[in-house]
Design a protein around this motif. Sequence first.
Motif, mmCIF file in Angstrom:
data_model
loop_
_atom_site.group_PDB
_atom_site.id
_atom_site.type_symbol
_atom_site.label_atom_id
_atom_site.label_comp_id
_atom_site.label_asym_id
_atom_site.label_seq_id
_atom_site.Cartn_x
_atom_site.Cartn_y
_atom_site.Cartn_z
ATOM 1 N N GLU A 79 0.941 -1.731 -0.165
ATOM 2 C CA GLU A 79 0.334 -0.129 -0.027
ATOM 3 C C GLU A 79 1.168 1.285 -0.304
ATOM 4 N N ARG A 80 1.635 1.295 0.861
ATOM 5 C CA ARG A 80 2.940 2.389 0.593
ATOM 6 C C ARG A 80 3.840 2.645 -0.639
ATOM 7 N N LYS A 81 3.919 1.684 -1.005
ATOM 8 C CA LYS A 81 4.399 1.627 -2.087
ATOM 9 C C LYS A 81 3.643 2.201 -3.302
ATOM 10 N N LYS A 82 2.248 2.146 -3.311
ATOM 11 C CA LYS A 82 1.659 2.675 -4.559
ATOM 12 C C LYS A 82 1.296 3.489 -4.466
ATOM 13 N N ASP A 83 1.566 3.795 -3.330
ATOM 14 C CA ASP A 83 0.601 5.989 -2.582
ATOM 15 C C ASP A 83 2.582 6.484 -3.020
ATOM 16 N N TYR A 84 3.620 5.857 -2.961
ATOM 17 C CA TYR A 84 4.431 7.179 -3.738
ATOM 18 C C TYR A 84 4.666 6.337 -4.805
ATOM 19 N N GLY A 111 -10.588 3.766 0.311
ATOM 20 C CA GLY A 111 -9.860 3.063 -0.845
ATOM 21 C C GLY A 111 -9.732 4.229 -1.564
ATOM 22 N N LYS A 112 -8.996 4.596 -3.051
ATOM 23 C CA LYS A 112 -9.708 5.038 -3.677
ATOM 24 C C LYS A 112 -9.209 4.703 -5.339
ATOM 25 N N TYR A 113 -10.391 5.282 -5.730
ATOM 26 C CA TYR A 113 -10.250 5.268 -7.722
ATOM 27 C C TYR A 113 -9.365 6.267 -8.314
ATOM 28 N N THR A 114 -8.273 5.742 -8.902
ATOM 29 C CA THR A 114 -7.655 6.125 -9.517
ATOM 30 C C THR A 114 -7.020 6.084 -11.562
ATOM 31 N N LEU A 115 -7.318 7.837 -11.863
ATOM 32 C CA LEU A 115 -7.518 7.142 -13.287
ATOM 33 C C LEU A 115 -6.776 8.776 -14.082
ATOM 34 N N VAL A 120 -8.684 3.226 -21.186
ATOM 35 C CA VAL A 120 -9.791 2.585 -19.865
ATOM 36 C C VAL A 120 -11.173 2.845 -19.612
ATOM 37 N N SER A 121 -11.982 1.606 -19.751
ATOM 38 C CA SER A 121 -13.395 1.745 -18.961
ATOM 39 C C SER A 121 -14.053 1.912 -17.848
ATOM 40 N N LEU A 122 -12.718 0.453 -17.172
ATOM 41 C CA LEU A 122 -13.280 0.837 -16.031
ATOM 42 C C LEU A 122 -11.966 0.449 -15.029
ATOM 43 N N VAL A 123 -12.385 1.078 -13.536
ATOM 44 C CA VAL A 123 -11.226 0.492 -13.078
ATOM 45 C C VAL A 123 -11.790 0.413 -11.251
ATOM 46 N N GLY A 124 -10.765 -0.098 -10.651
ATOM 47 C CA GLY A 124 -10.841 -0.751 -9.566
ATOM 48 C C GLY A 124 -10.141 0.077 -9.058
ATOM 49 N N CYS A 125 -11.242 -0.045 -7.019
ATOM 50 C CA CYS A 125 -10.828 0.896 -5.972
ATOM 51 C C CYS A 125 -9.283 -0.033 -5.728
ATOM 52 N N ASN A 126 -8.363 0.746 -5.112
ATOM 53 C CA ASN A 126 -7.156 -0.029 -4.449
ATOM 54 C C ASN A 126 -6.748 -0.737 -3.281
ATOM 55 N N THR A 127 -8.581 -0.473 -3.055
ATOM 56 C CA THR A 127 -8.211 -1.294 -1.567
ATOM 57 C C THR A 127 -9.036 -2.503 -1.626
ATOM 58 N N CYS A 128 -10.458 -2.517 -1.728
ATOM 59 C CA CYS A 128 -12.185 -3.128 -2.221
ATOM 60 C C CYS A 128 -11.620 -4.306 -3.378
ATOM 61 N N SER A 129 -12.732 -4.847 -3.912
ATOM 62 C CA SER A 129 -13.163 -5.175 -5.340
ATOM 63 C C SER A 129 -14.238 -4.405 -5.651
ATOM 64 N N LEU A 130 -14.463 -3.064 -5.469
ATOM 65 C CA LEU A 130 -15.105 -2.197 -6.001
ATOM 66 C C LEU A 130 -14.520 -2.014 -7.469
ATOM 67 N N ILE A 131 -15.893 -1.693 -8.127
ATOM 68 C CA ILE A 131 -14.824 -1.677 -9.575
ATOM 69 C C ILE A 131 -16.125 -0.528 -9.918
ATOM 70 N N VAL A 132 -16.004 1.510 -10.885
ATOM 71 C CA VAL A 132 -16.532 1.865 -10.939
ATOM 72 C C VAL A 132 -16.247 1.958 -12.859
ATOM 73 N N GLU A 133 -17.567 2.486 -13.207
ATOM 74 C CA GLU A 133 -17.318 2.443 -15.101
ATOM 75 C C GLU A 133 -17.116 4.421 -15.252
ATOM 76 N N ILE A 134 -15.773 4.285 -16.318
ATOM 77 C CA ILE A 134 -15.620 5.945 -16.563
ATOM 78 C C ILE A 134 -16.344 6.145 -17.994
ATOM 79 N N ILE A 135 -17.679 6.540 -17.801
ATOM 80 C CA ILE A 135 -18.217 7.053 -18.931
ATOM 81 C C ILE A 135 -17.783 8.921 -19.138
ATOM 82 N N LYS A 136 -17.692 8.181 -20.598
ATOM 83 C CA LYS A 136 -16.895 9.490 -21.798
ATOM 84 C C LYS A 136 -17.970 10.272 -22.385
ATOM 85 N N ASN A 137 -17.853 11.848 -22.196
ATOM 86 C CA ASN A 137 -18.619 12.744 -22.876
ATOM 87 C C ASN A 137 -18.228 12.674 -24.136
ATOM 88 N N ASN A 138 -19.272 12.976 -25.453
ATOM 89 C CA ASN A 138 -18.538 12.820 -26.535
ATOM 90 C C ASN A 138 -19.035 14.102 -26.988
#
Length: 125
Positions: free
Chosen positions: A72-77, A95-99, A107-125
Motif C-alpha cells: 500500500e505504501r509503495k503504491k502511494d509512493y 480506498g480510492k479509484y485513480t485514473l 480505460v473504461s473500468l477502474v478498480g478501488c485500490n483497497t476493495c474489489s469494487l469497480i466503477v465504470e468510466i462514462i465518457k462524454n463525447n
Amino acid sequence: MASGTFAEKDWYGVLGAKPTDSLTELRQKYQKLAIMYHPDKQSADVPAGELKERVQRFIEIDQAWKILGNEERKKDYDLQQRDEDCYSFLCRCGGKYTLFENEADAVSLVGCNTCSLIVEIIKNN
C-alpha cells in the motif's frame, strides 16, 4: 513522517533499485545493504565520522524498505512520483479509484485500490 519527505526522497535510489523490481528483488537489495550498513556489523576501527554516516545510511535503507516493502505504501509512493495528471475518487470503503489522464481514452473500468469494487468510466463525447 512529513508527506513532503515521503514524496521527495528517491527511495528506489536508496536501495539501488528500479520501480519495476519485484518485491523479492527489492527485499534482496534491502537485505544486502542492511547487512553492509547495520551498526552492529561495523568494525571497531571505523572512524567516528564515518560510523555516523553509515548509521544514517542504514536508517535511510530501513526507511526505504518500510515504504517499498509494503504494498500500500509503495503504491502511494509510486503514484506521487508520477508526473501525469490523474483523477481520483474516494470509494465507500475508504480506498480510492485513480485514473491517469494518459489512460483515460483506453480505460473504461477502474478498480478501488483497497476493495474489489469497480466503477465504470462514462465518457462524454
